[in-house]
Design an enzyme around this catalytic site. Structure first.
Site, PDB file in Angstrom:
ATOM      1  N   LYS A  11       0.686  -1.423  -0.034  1.00 28.90           N
ATOM      2  CA  LYS A  11       0.032   0.135   0.020  1.00 28.90           C
ATOM      3  C   LYS A  11       0.708   1.407   0.097  1.00 28.90           C
ATOM      4  O   LYS A  11       1.953   1.316   0.257  1.00 28.90           O
ATOM      5  CB  LYS A  11      -0.868  -0.034   1.185  1.00 28.90           C
ATOM      6  CG  LYS A  11      -2.006  -0.997   1.126  1.00 28.90           C
ATOM      7  CD  LYS A  11      -3.031  -1.262   2.235  1.00 28.90           C
ATOM      8  CE  LYS A  11      -3.842  -2.232   2.072  1.00 28.90           C
ATOM      9  NZ  LYS A  11      -5.048  -2.270   3.207  1.00 28.90           N
ATOM     10  N   TYR A  51     -12.349  -1.870  -4.082  1.00 25.04           N
ATOM     11  CA  TYR A  51     -12.872  -2.132  -2.742  1.00 25.04           C
ATOM     12  C   TYR A  51     -14.185  -1.977  -2.734  1.00 25.04           C
ATOM     13  O   TYR A  51     -14.776  -1.799  -1.626  1.00 25.04           O
ATOM     14  CB  TYR A  51     -11.988  -0.900  -1.942  1.00 25.04           C
ATOM     15  CG  TYR A  51     -10.844  -1.619  -1.169  1.00 25.04           C
ATOM     16  CD1 TYR A  51     -10.587  -2.640  -0.533  1.00 25.04           C
ATOM     17  CD2 TYR A  51      -9.716  -1.005  -1.771  1.00 25.04           C
ATOM     18  CE1 TYR A  51      -9.355  -2.920   0.109  1.00 25.04           C
ATOM     19  CE2 TYR A  51      -8.406  -1.265  -1.118  1.00 25.04           C
ATOM     20  CZ  TYR A  51      -8.095  -2.312  -0.427  1.00 25.04           C
ATOM     21  OH  TYR A  51      -6.999  -2.726   0.102  1.00 25.04           O
ATOM     22  N   PHE A  59     -15.556   3.151   6.621  1.00 27.41           N
ATOM     23  CA  PHE A  59     -14.365   3.805   6.122  1.00 27.41           C
ATOM     24  C   PHE A  59     -13.979   3.763   4.592  1.00 27.41           C
ATOM     25  O   PHE A  59     -12.805   4.171   4.265  1.00 27.41           O
ATOM     26  CB  PHE A  59     -13.155   2.931   6.776  1.00 27.41           C
ATOM     27  CG  PHE A  59     -13.391   1.171   6.762  1.00 27.41           C
ATOM     28  CD1 PHE A  59     -12.798   0.982   5.509  1.00 27.41           C
ATOM     29  CD2 PHE A  59     -13.990   0.632   7.426  1.00 27.41           C
ATOM     30  CE1 PHE A  59     -13.124  -0.408   5.128  1.00 27.41           C
ATOM     31  CE2 PHE A  59     -13.982  -0.820   7.307  1.00 27.41           C
ATOM     32  CZ  PHE A  59     -13.690  -1.429   6.125  1.00 27.41           C
ATOM     33  N   ARG A  87      -2.179 -14.769   4.851  1.00 22.83           N
ATOM     34  CA  ARG A  87      -2.882 -13.932   6.035  1.00 22.83           C
ATOM     35  C   ARG A  87      -2.221 -14.145   7.264  1.00 22.83           C
ATOM     36  O   ARG A  87      -2.043 -13.149   8.105  1.00 22.83           O
ATOM     37  CB  ARG A  87      -4.202 -14.389   5.812  1.00 22.83           C
ATOM     38  CG  ARG A  87      -4.942 -13.622   4.638  1.00 22.83           C
ATOM     39  CD  ARG A  87      -6.605 -14.047   4.767  1.00 22.83           C
ATOM     40  NE  ARG A  87      -7.472 -13.436   5.560  1.00 22.83           N
ATOM     41  CZ  ARG A  87      -7.923 -12.046   5.341  1.00 22.83           C
ATOM     42  NH1 ARG A  87      -7.388 -11.415   4.291  1.00 22.83           N
ATOM     43  NH2 ARG A  87      -8.625 -11.631   6.394  1.00 22.83           N
ATOM     44  N   THR A  93      -5.280  -7.308  10.562  1.00 22.18           N
ATOM     45  CA  THR A  93      -5.887  -6.044   9.958  1.00 22.18           C
ATOM     46  C   THR A  93      -5.167  -4.934  10.729  1.00 22.18           C
ATOM     47  O   THR A  93      -4.575  -3.903  10.043  1.00 22.18           O
ATOM     48  CB  THR A  93      -7.383  -5.803   9.539  1.00 22.18           C
ATOM     49  OG1 THR A  93      -7.548  -7.090   8.909  1.00 22.18           O
ATOM     50  CG2 THR A  93      -7.428  -4.493   8.660  1.00 22.18           C
ATOM     51  N   ARG A 104       2.815  -6.692   8.773  1.00 19.67           N
ATOM     52  CA  ARG A 104       2.031  -5.454   9.601  1.00 19.67           C
ATOM     53  C   ARG A 104       2.681  -5.017  10.868  1.00 19.67           C
ATOM     54  O   ARG A 104       2.785  -3.891  10.821  1.00 19.67           O
ATOM     55  CB  ARG A 104       0.507  -5.893   9.678  1.00 19.67           C
ATOM     56  CG  ARG A 104      -0.148  -5.842   8.201  1.00 19.67           C
ATOM     57  CD  ARG A 104      -1.356  -6.294   8.203  1.00 19.67           C
ATOM     58  NE  ARG A 104      -2.402  -5.887   6.899  1.00 19.67           N
ATOM     59  CZ  ARG A 104      -3.429  -6.525   6.780  1.00 19.67           C
ATOM     60  NH1 ARG A 104      -3.944  -7.493   7.566  1.00 19.67           N
ATOM     61  NH2 ARG A 104      -4.026  -6.237   5.628  1.00 19.67           N
ATOM     62  N   ASN A 114      -2.102   0.084   6.619  1.00 13.36           N
ATOM     63  CA  ASN A 114      -1.497  -1.269   7.076  1.00 13.36           C
ATOM     64  C   ASN A 114      -0.671  -1.843   6.298  1.00 13.36           C
ATOM     65  O   ASN A 114      -0.751  -3.204   6.222  1.00 13.36           O
ATOM     66  CB  ASN A 114      -2.662  -2.085   7.687  1.00 13.36           C
ATOM     67  CG  ASN A 114      -3.628  -2.605   6.490  1.00 13.36           C
ATOM     68  OD1 ASN A 114      -3.558  -2.194   5.617  1.00 13.36           O
ATOM     69  ND2 ASN A 114      -4.837  -3.280   6.835  1.00 13.36           N
ATOM     70  N   HIS A 117      -2.158  -5.518   1.473  1.00 13.38           N
ATOM     71  CA  HIS A 117      -3.289  -6.006   1.562  1.00 13.38           C
ATOM     72  C   HIS A 117      -3.286  -7.786   0.988  1.00 13.38           C
ATOM     73  O   HIS A 117      -2.358  -7.901   0.559  1.00 13.38           O
ATOM     74  CB  HIS A 117      -4.188  -5.516   0.224  1.00 13.38           C
ATOM     75  CG  HIS A 117      -5.394  -6.120  -0.305  1.00 13.38           C
ATOM     76  ND1 HIS A 117      -6.615  -6.202   0.521  1.00 13.38           N
ATOM     77  CD2 HIS A 117      -5.656  -7.321  -1.088  1.00 13.38           C
ATOM     78  CE1 HIS A 117      -7.443  -7.054  -0.026  1.00 13.38           C
ATOM     79  NE2 HIS A 117      -6.773  -7.841  -0.945  1.00 13.38           N
ATOM     80  N   GLU A 128      -9.174 -10.559  -7.738  1.00 12.90           N
ATOM     81  CA  GLU A 128      -8.287  -9.531  -7.456  1.00 12.90           C
ATOM     82  C   GLU A 128      -6.901  -9.677  -8.290  1.00 12.90           C
ATOM     83  O   GLU A 128      -6.533  -8.431  -8.828  1.00 12.90           O
ATOM     84  CB  GLU A 128      -7.911  -9.309  -5.911  1.00 12.90           C
ATOM     85  CG  GLU A 128      -9.001  -9.178  -5.084  1.00 12.90           C
ATOM     86  CD  GLU A 128      -8.898  -9.327  -3.441  1.00 12.90           C
ATOM     87  OE1 GLU A 128      -9.746  -8.862  -2.853  1.00 12.90           O
ATOM     88  OE2 GLU A 128      -7.785  -9.603  -3.147  1.00 12.90           O
TER      89      GLU A 128
END
Ligand code: CMP
Length: 139
Positions: A11, A51, A59, A87, A93, A104, A114, A117, A128
């Site tokens: 990100k 998204y 948010f 993950r 998250t 993270r 964060n 993704h 995606e």
């Protein structure tokens, strides 16, 4: 049935602070093969489309603004049990809840910024990945 691919984005907070290499190293050291890779500046429209599932969340507008505020790095990754294992590698998250040793924990600044993704299902990993890469870019 579980597939062996997942999708990630590094990100804007992480790309702007020169953490692309550090994050890709953690990904490769975690046993993932990088199938596809590109650095992209998303328009607010493209970020909003990506998204779209979060459209009704409070948010969403901030997320779209943030995700189009600087370049992201999109990647398709391969490994057995890719979605779940990735993950685990990235952590929760909310970085305040991310485990030691996760991406993270090391790089994320907030629940929004964060660092990375990670797809939440095999189906979304495919959707995606196809959002960013054509079939001949996934090898
Ligand atoms: P990601 O895994 O990319 O999926 C949705 C993103 O929304 C999430 O990471 C965060 O960057 C962002 N976000 C911002 N606020 C929240 C929140 N309260 N809960 C979940 N995600 C949030």
């Amino acid at each position: 049935m579980a597939t062996n691919r997942t999708f990630t984005m590094i990100k804007p907070d992480a790309t702007q602070e020169n953490h692309i290499g550090g994050i890709l190293s953690m990904i490769e050291e975690g046993g993932f093969r990088i199938v596809s890779l590109k650095k992209v500046l998303l328009t607010p429209e493209r970020a909003g489309q990506f998204y779209e599932v979060h459209k009704e969340r409070p948010f969403y507008q901030d997320l779209v603004k943030y995700m189009s505020s600087g370049p992201i790095v999109a990647a398709i990754l391969e490994k057995d049990n890719a979605v779940a294992d990735f993950r685990t590698l990235i952590g929760a998250t909310n970085p305040a809840q991310a485990a030691e040793g996760t991406i993270r924990k090391k790089y994320a600044k907030s629940i929004e910024a964060n660092a990375v993704h990670g797809s939440d299902s095999d189906e979304n990993a495919q959707i995606e990945g196809n959002f960013f890469f054509t079939a001949d870019e996934q090898f």
